[in-house]
Design an enzyme around this catalytic site. Structure first.
Site, PDB file in Angstrom:
ATOM      1  N   ARG A   1       0.816  -1.225   0.000  1.00  9.96           N
ATOM      2  CA  ARG A   1       0.000   0.000   0.000  1.00  9.96           C
ATOM      3  C   ARG A   1       0.845   1.269   0.000  1.00  9.96           C
ATOM      4  NH1 ARG A   1      -5.118  -1.578   3.936  1.00  9.96           N
ATOM      5  NH2 ARG A   1      -5.813  -3.340   2.675  1.00  9.96           N
TER       6      ARG A   1
ATOM      7  N   ASP B   1     -15.413   7.324  11.917  1.00 13.52           N
ATOM      8  CA  ASP B   1     -14.367   6.458  11.379  1.00 13.52           C
ATOM      9  C   ASP B   1     -13.055   7.234  11.474  1.00 13.52           C
ATOM     10  OD1 ASP B   1     -14.571   3.747   9.474  1.00 13.52           O
ATOM     11  OD2 ASP B   1     -12.721   4.890   9.193  1.00 13.52           O
TER      12      ASP B   1
END
Length: 273
Positions: free
Chosen positions: A32, A142
């Site tokens: 990533r 979140d």
């Protein structure tokens, strides 16, 4: 390829700041970060981590969190929870809060919005025309600003809406892009308050919650982090309040006195403060 030292720096940083245990995820972290580091002009991961440490704007930290957090969700996921919420929890709350008419519901891992919007649709379906007399807004949080941006936009593909009941799809979504995509109606958007929040931080709630959905997020935490988080959740639940976790998750009730209602559904004892 990131070095072992760089991997250790990243995993320690994420654990200390966000409670996320990435100690066994070196391949994922490398995959990533690799593209981002190249595009961002960083020669090595160490250069990036040094820049992150000095960055007073918080932008590099946001990017790291967005890159390293997994957000897999969909409408009606683990539907048995929503069924229980509608048949058991909401009738209890309707009686309990009949004078104040104020529901306090928190979705603590909102991701791209499917879960909190599903909760909002269940509530709308349950209350019907009475809903206008109630405060039914859901707090949805979140740590990733990237997924919250998607959640606020509320745009989903036709395929993503396949599992929704047809009346909900018609009532709460408007077709766009020749019917290939749908956008959440303003009526439903107004029922969900999206905010960025790190579960490791002190809870900022002024009043205790009636129901907390904390599903499929604790799989990223070690046992000690989970215990601390569950203790905070328990303390911020109203007596009799419910906690929903993912159906594959377990909690250690020897440290937090939740009553088990069903696997993955827990309750705070009614007599506790």
């Amino acid at each position: 390829m990131i070095t072992d030292d760089e991997f250790l720096r990243i995993s320690v940083y994420m654990k200390q700041n966000y409670g996320i245990d990435l100690s066994q995820k070196k391949v994922i972290i490398n995959g990533r970060l690799e593209n981002y580091l190249r595009k961002g002009g960083f020669h090595t991961c160490t250069d990036y981590l040094d820049a992150l440490k000095k960055d007073s704007t918080g932008q590099l930290e946001k990017i790291l969190v967005n890159l390293l957090t997994t957000n897999h969700t969909y409408f009606m996921r683990e539907f048995e929870h929503f069924d229980f919420f509608r048949k058991i929890v909401l009738p209890w709350l309707k009686t309990k809060e009949s004078s104040g008419k104020n529901l306090r519901i928190w979705c603590g891992a909102a991701s791209t919005g499917e879960e909190p919007y599903t909760i909002a649709m269940v509530i709308a379906d349950f209350f019907g025309l009475e809903r206008k007399h109630w405060d039914t807004k859901i707090l949805a949080t979140d740590i990733s600003t990237k997924v919250l941006k998607q959640a606020v936009a509320g745009v989903y593909s036709a395929e993503q809406l396949q599992k929704l009941p047809e009346p909900w799809k018609r009532h709460f979504f408007k077709p766009i892009a020749q019917g290939e995509q749908y956008v959440v109606t303003n009526e439903l958007k107004q029922e969900v308050l999206f905010r960025q929040f790190n579960l490791m931080n002190p809870f900022p709630f002024k009043r205790k919650m009636h129901t907390v959905f904390l599903r499929n997020v604790m799989i990223y935490f070690d046992d000690n982090t989970k215990r601390q988080l569950l203790k905070k959740v328990y303390d911020f639940l109203e007596p009799g309040g419910y906690l929903f976790v993912g159906t594959t998750e377990t909690i250690d009730r020897s440290n937090v006195p939740f009553q088990i209602v069903r696997p993955s559904i827990f309750r705070k004892r009614e007599g506790n403060d």
